[in-house]
Design a protein around this motif. Structure first.
Motif, PDB file in Angstrom:
ATOM      1  N   ARG A 222       0.838  -1.200   0.000  1.00 15.80           N
ATOM      2  CA  ARG A 222       0.000   0.000   0.000  1.00 15.80           C
ATOM      3  C   ARG A 222       0.871   1.248   0.000  1.00 15.80           C
ATOM      4  O   ARG A 222       0.664   2.181  -0.763  1.00 15.80           O
ATOM      5  CB  ARG A 222      -0.924   0.013   1.209  1.00 15.80           C
ATOM      6  N   ASN A 223       1.864   1.260   0.895  1.00 18.28           N
ATOM      7  CA  ASN A 223       2.852   2.334   0.928  1.00 18.28           C
ATOM      8  C   ASN A 223       4.226   1.736   1.156  1.00 18.28           C
ATOM      9  O   ASN A 223       4.365   0.707   1.827  1.00 18.28           O
ATOM     10  CB  ASN A 223       2.535   3.350   2.037  1.00 18.28           C
ATOM     11  N   ILE A 224       5.230   2.371   0.612  1.00 23.18           N
ATOM     12  CA  ILE A 224       6.603   1.891   0.742  1.00 23.18           C
ATOM     13  C   ILE A 224       7.083   2.201   2.151  1.00 23.18           C
ATOM     14  O   ILE A 224       7.338   3.359   2.496  1.00 23.18           O
ATOM     15  CB  ILE A 224       7.492   2.552  -0.325  1.00 23.18           C
ATOM     16  N   GLU A 225       7.215   1.159   2.986  1.00 27.34           N
ATOM     17  CA  GLU A 225       7.540   1.328   4.390  1.00 27.34           C
ATOM     18  C   GLU A 225       8.045   0.003   4.935  1.00 27.34           C
ATOM     19  O   GLU A 225       7.931  -1.047   4.274  1.00 27.34           O
ATOM     20  CB  GLU A 225       6.322   1.823   5.169  1.00 27.34           C
ATOM     21  N   PRO A 226       8.579  -0.010   6.163  1.00 25.43           N
ATOM     22  CA  PRO A 226       9.172  -1.251   6.679  1.00 25.43           C
ATOM     23  C   PRO A 226       8.209  -2.405   6.865  1.00 25.43           C
ATOM     24  O   PRO A 226       8.584  -3.563   6.660  1.00 25.43           O
ATOM     25  CB  PRO A 226       9.767  -0.815   8.029  1.00 25.43           C
ATOM     26  N   MET A 227       6.974  -2.159   7.273  1.00 31.53           N
ATOM     27  CA  MET A 227       6.059  -3.228   7.647  1.00 31.53           C
ATOM     28  C   MET A 227       5.933  -4.298   6.575  1.00 31.53           C
ATOM     29  O   MET A 227       5.827  -5.489   6.867  1.00 31.53           O
ATOM     30  CB  MET A 227       4.682  -2.645   7.976  1.00 31.53           C
ATOM     31  N   ARG A 228       5.947  -3.886   5.312  1.00 27.39           N
ATOM     32  CA  ARG A 228       5.813  -4.835   4.206  1.00 27.39           C
ATOM     33  C   ARG A 228       7.163  -5.100   3.528  1.00 27.39           C
ATOM     34  O   ARG A 228       7.212  -5.564   2.388  1.00 27.39           O
ATOM     35  CB  ARG A 228       4.806  -4.339   3.182  1.00 27.39           C
ATOM     36  N   GLY A 229       8.263  -4.831   4.239  1.00 30.16           N
ATOM     37  CA  GLY A 229       9.575  -5.247   3.762  1.00 30.16           C
ATOM     38  C   GLY A 229      10.155  -4.452   2.619  1.00 30.16           C
ATOM     39  O   GLY A 229      11.071  -4.926   1.933  1.00 30.16           O
ATOM     40  N   ALA A 230       9.682  -3.238   2.401  1.00 27.22           N
ATOM     41  CA  ALA A 230      10.180  -2.463   1.266  1.00 27.22           C
ATOM     42  C   ALA A 230      11.679  -2.195   1.375  1.00 27.22           C
ATOM     43  O   ALA A 230      12.383  -2.143   0.351  1.00 27.22           O
ATOM     44  CB  ALA A 230       9.417  -1.142   1.158  1.00 27.22           C
ATOM     45  N   HIS A 231      12.197  -2.019   2.595  1.00 25.41           N
ATOM     46  CA  HIS A 231      13.629  -1.753   2.749  1.00 25.41           C
ATOM     47  C   HIS A 231      14.463  -2.954   2.294  1.00 25.41           C
ATOM     48  O   HIS A 231      15.549  -2.776   1.729  1.00 25.41           O
ATOM     49  CB  HIS A 231      13.962  -1.389   4.194  1.00 25.41           C
ATOM     50  N   ILE A 232      13.969  -4.174   2.498  1.00 24.80           N
ATOM     51  CA  ILE A 232      14.693  -5.351   2.042  1.00 24.80           C
ATOM     52  C   ILE A 232      14.640  -5.449   0.523  1.00 24.80           C
ATOM     53  O   ILE A 232      15.640  -5.787  -0.132  1.00 24.80           O
ATOM     54  CB  ILE A 232      14.098  -6.617   2.684  1.00 24.80           C
ATOM     55  N   VAL A 233      13.487  -5.150  -0.058  1.00 23.91           N
ATOM     56  CA  VAL A 233      13.357  -5.169  -1.517  1.00 23.91           C
ATOM     57  C   VAL A 233      14.311  -4.162  -2.144  1.00 23.91           C
ATOM     58  O   VAL A 233      15.012  -4.469  -3.123  1.00 23.91           O
ATOM     59  CB  VAL A 233      11.906  -4.879  -1.938  1.00 23.91           C
ATOM     60  N   PHE A 234      14.382  -2.961  -1.578  1.00 23.32           N
ATOM     61  CA  PHE A 234      15.273  -1.947  -2.140  1.00 23.32           C
ATOM     62  C   PHE A 234      16.730  -2.378  -2.026  1.00 23.32           C
ATOM     63  O   PHE A 234      17.524  -2.171  -2.956  1.00 23.32           O
ATOM     64  CB  PHE A 234      15.041  -0.610  -1.440  1.00 23.32           C
ATOM     65  N   LYS A 235      17.111  -2.991  -0.914  1.00 23.67           N
ATOM     66  CA  LYS A 235      18.491  -3.469  -0.754  1.00 23.67           C
ATOM     67  C   LYS A 235      18.825  -4.573  -1.751  1.00 23.67           C
ATOM     68  O   LYS A 235      19.996  -4.769  -2.102  1.00 23.67           O
ATOM     69  CB  LYS A 235      18.708  -3.974   0.674  1.00 23.67           C
ATOM     70  N   SER A 236      17.810  -5.301  -2.187  1.00 23.05           N
ATOM     71  CA  SER A 236      18.039  -6.403  -3.125  1.00 23.05           C
ATOM     72  C   SER A 236      18.147  -5.941  -4.578  1.00 23.05           C
ATOM     73  O   SER A 236      18.522  -6.746  -5.443  1.00 23.05           O
ATOM     74  CB  SER A 236      16.910  -7.431  -3.011  1.00 23.05           C
ATOM     75  N   ILE A 252       4.585  -1.337  -7.030  1.00 24.07           N
ATOM     76  CA  ILE A 252       3.287  -0.696  -6.825  1.00 24.07           C
ATOM     77  C   ILE A 252       3.203  -0.276  -5.365  1.00 24.07           C
ATOM     78  O   ILE A 252       3.315  -1.105  -4.465  1.00 24.07           O
ATOM     79  CB  ILE A 252       2.130  -1.650  -7.159  1.00 24.07           C
ATOM     80  N   GLY A 253       2.984   1.008  -5.116  1.00 25.56           N
ATOM     81  CA  GLY A 253       2.883   1.487  -3.735  1.00 25.56           C
ATOM     82  C   GLY A 253       3.101   2.982  -3.665  1.00 25.56           C
ATOM     83  O   GLY A 253       3.817   3.565  -4.478  1.00 25.56           O
ATOM     84  N   GLY A 254       2.483   3.606  -2.676  1.00 20.99           N
ATOM     85  CA  GLY A 254       2.601   5.043  -2.497  1.00 20.99           C
ATOM     86  C   GLY A 254       3.788   5.425  -1.632  1.00 20.99           C
ATOM     87  O   GLY A 254       4.527   4.576  -1.128  1.00 20.99           O
ATOM     88  N   LYS A 255       3.938   6.714  -1.426  1.00 23.15           N
ATOM     89  CA  LYS A 255       5.045   7.235  -0.623  1.00 23.15           C
ATOM     90  C   LYS A 255       4.572   7.758   0.731  1.00 23.15           C
ATOM     91  O   LYS A 255       5.310   8.469   1.411  1.00 23.15           O
ATOM     92  CB  LYS A 255       5.767   8.349  -1.389  1.00 23.15           C
ATOM     93  N   GLY A 256       3.366   7.384   1.120  1.00 24.22           N
ATOM     94  CA  GLY A 256       2.844   7.811   2.418  1.00 24.22           C
ATOM     95  C   GLY A 256       3.139   6.790   3.500  1.00 24.22           C
ATOM     96  O   GLY A 256       4.060   5.980   3.381  1.00 24.22           O
ATOM     97  N   ASN A 257       2.344   6.834   4.579  1.00 24.93           N
ATOM     98  CA  ASN A 257       2.501   5.918   5.705  1.00 24.93           C
ATOM     99  C   ASN A 257       1.191   5.188   5.950  1.00 24.93           C
ATOM    100  O   ASN A 257       0.140   5.814   6.012  1.00 24.93           O
ATOM    101  CB  ASN A 257       2.898   6.674   6.978  1.00 24.93           C
ATOM    102  N   SER A 258       1.274   3.880   6.102  1.00 21.10           N
ATOM    103  CA  SER A 258       0.104   3.081   6.462  1.00 21.10           C
ATOM    104  C   SER A 258       0.241   2.508   7.853  1.00 21.10           C
ATOM    105  O   SER A 258      -0.636   2.657   8.691  1.00 21.10           O
ATOM    106  CB  SER A 258      -0.097   1.941   5.455  1.00 21.10           C
TER     107      SER A 258
END
Length: 405
Positions: A222-236, A252-258
């Motif tokens: 939903r949003n690019i943030e730690p809860m859904r592992g976006a930081h790991i995806v970016f590191k990969s 797919i994802g916004g730049k806000g906070n969920s």
């Protein structure tokens, strides 16, 4: 029958259920806070939260309680007016996360009150202390979660029946309460969500055209943030892009906070994660497309060669099961909510949440082992249809649970 759904952001999880019961001839009323809601056959009534003592200086401290109490009073006042007009429902279904069901049983005592629970918070062993990269340093965060839980316990006390969408989410509740909570998923439309090997789509006006002929790695949040592992995806990303010079990544994802709060330094989590990548990335092959309309979201997943799903121990995303229905080649974090729907080597591939190199390696395997990946994707769809199809599985379970004939 007369059926009431309550959700401050109606329809929320109750879209398909409300439409199904209208089609069956039941009288469906919805109470919510959104200004307008136009669902054919649904009588929507907006309510306002009751006045409350918001003090900006302490708003965060009391936020788990005060807004929920305001909603509880507000929707109860609205329900009381309906009761005075002679409206008596047979069933009332409430998403309890917003506090709205606390007083409704007193307004409509003859109805069957169903509490829909999503999650019970804990200081240890779930999402809060999961990620060492983002530790909790303020103990009042834990206190706020305890307040949220106290509201959930009150909601359970005010209900005749309780339900959660997954076994993991049910099991976040204390062991002595779990037998009181049924497990019924919201359901997905597996007739609409079908694979399409001929699909193609254009990324923006100047971006590449994507088809199933070249590798496309997808990731949805939903949003690019730690809860859904976006930081790991970016590191990969450096390792993902090194797999094949033609490989494209669609995020797919916004730049806000969920779920994860604000990023440090006053920037977005997207900017924070992007700055944290330790090697060069060819950003012309990484496409951040924001939050897409549903039909476009489906097309992106249909074109996917490997689909990444990640989550902390938290609420399971609908998109994970939708991806299974679309026969996506699933590469997912080995966390407890995911293990409920994905078995490693059977209908997807799992990897340790905090290991971006393992993520990239599992994607490489997915792309290289085409026949095996296709077989696992077909099994993923079979499971999605067998366990989570709305019309054939979840709706009948809901109907029986709610006592609707």
């Amino acid at each position: 029958m007369k059926i009431v759904f309550v959700h401050q952001n109606f329809p929320g999880q109750f879209l398909r259920l409300s439409q199904s019961f209208v089609a069956e001839g039941h009288e469906v009323v919805a109470l919510g806070m959104v200004k307008q809601c136009h669902l054919p056959g649904v009588r929507y009534i907006r309510y306002d939260p009751a006045p409350g003592p918001e003090d900006p200086q302490h708003e965060a401290r009391y936020s788990p309680v005060i807004p929920r109490l305001r909603r509880a009073y507000g929707v109860a006042h609205t329900a009381r007016e309906l009761a005075k007009q002679g409206f008596e429902p047979d069933v009332v279904v409430v998403n309890t996360g917003w506090g709205e069901n606390l007083f409704l049983k007193d307004v409509w005592p003859k109805a069957r009150h169903v509490a829909y629970f999503e999650y019970y918070y804990r200081a240890k062993g779930q999402d809060l202390d999961f990620d060492p990269e983002f530790p909790i340093t303020n103990e009042e965060v834990i206190w706020r979660l305890r307040l949220k839980n106290s509201m959930q316990l009150g909601a359970l006390d005010a209900a005749d029946a309780a339900v959660a969408p997954t076994r993991y989410q049910r099991d976040t509740f204390p062991s002595y309460l779990r037998d009181q909570i049924a497990v019924i998923h919201d359901g997905i439309d597996t007739k609409r969500l079908v694979p399409d090997p001929t699909v193609g789509l254009q990324i923006g006006q100047d971006g590449p055209r994507l088809t199933r002929q070249k590798p496309v790695v997808t990731y949805v949040t939903r949003n690019i943030e730690p809860m859904r592992g976006a930081h790991i995806v970016f590191k990969s990303l450096p390792d993902l892009l090194a797999i094949d010079p033609d490989l494209q990544v669609v995020v797919i994802g916004g730049k806000g906070n969920s779920y994860s709060g604000a990023a440090p330094g006053g920037i977005s989590w997207y900017e924070h994660f992007k700055a944290g990548i330790d090697r060069p990335v060819d950003w012309s092959r990484v496409h951040l497309v924001g939050n897409l309309p549903y039909d476009q979201f489906v097309r992106v997943l249909q074109v996917s060669s490997a689909h990444i799903y990640m989550t902390y121990p938290f609420v399971l995303s609908w998109s994970s099961i939708e991806a299974m229905a679309l026969e996506c080649r699933i590469v997912a974090s080995d966390t407890e909510p995911v293990r409920e729907i994905v078995t490693d080597g059977v209908n997807g591939r799992l990897f340790p949440f905090f290991d971006p190199k393992a993520l990239a390696e599992r994607v490489r395997e997915t792309l290289a082992e085409k026949e095996k990946s296709a077989a696992m994707a077909a099994e993923a769809r079979r499971i999605a249809v067998e366990r989570y199809d709305y019309e054939t599985v979840c709706l009948p379970q809901w109907r029986e649970f709610m006592g609707i004939k």
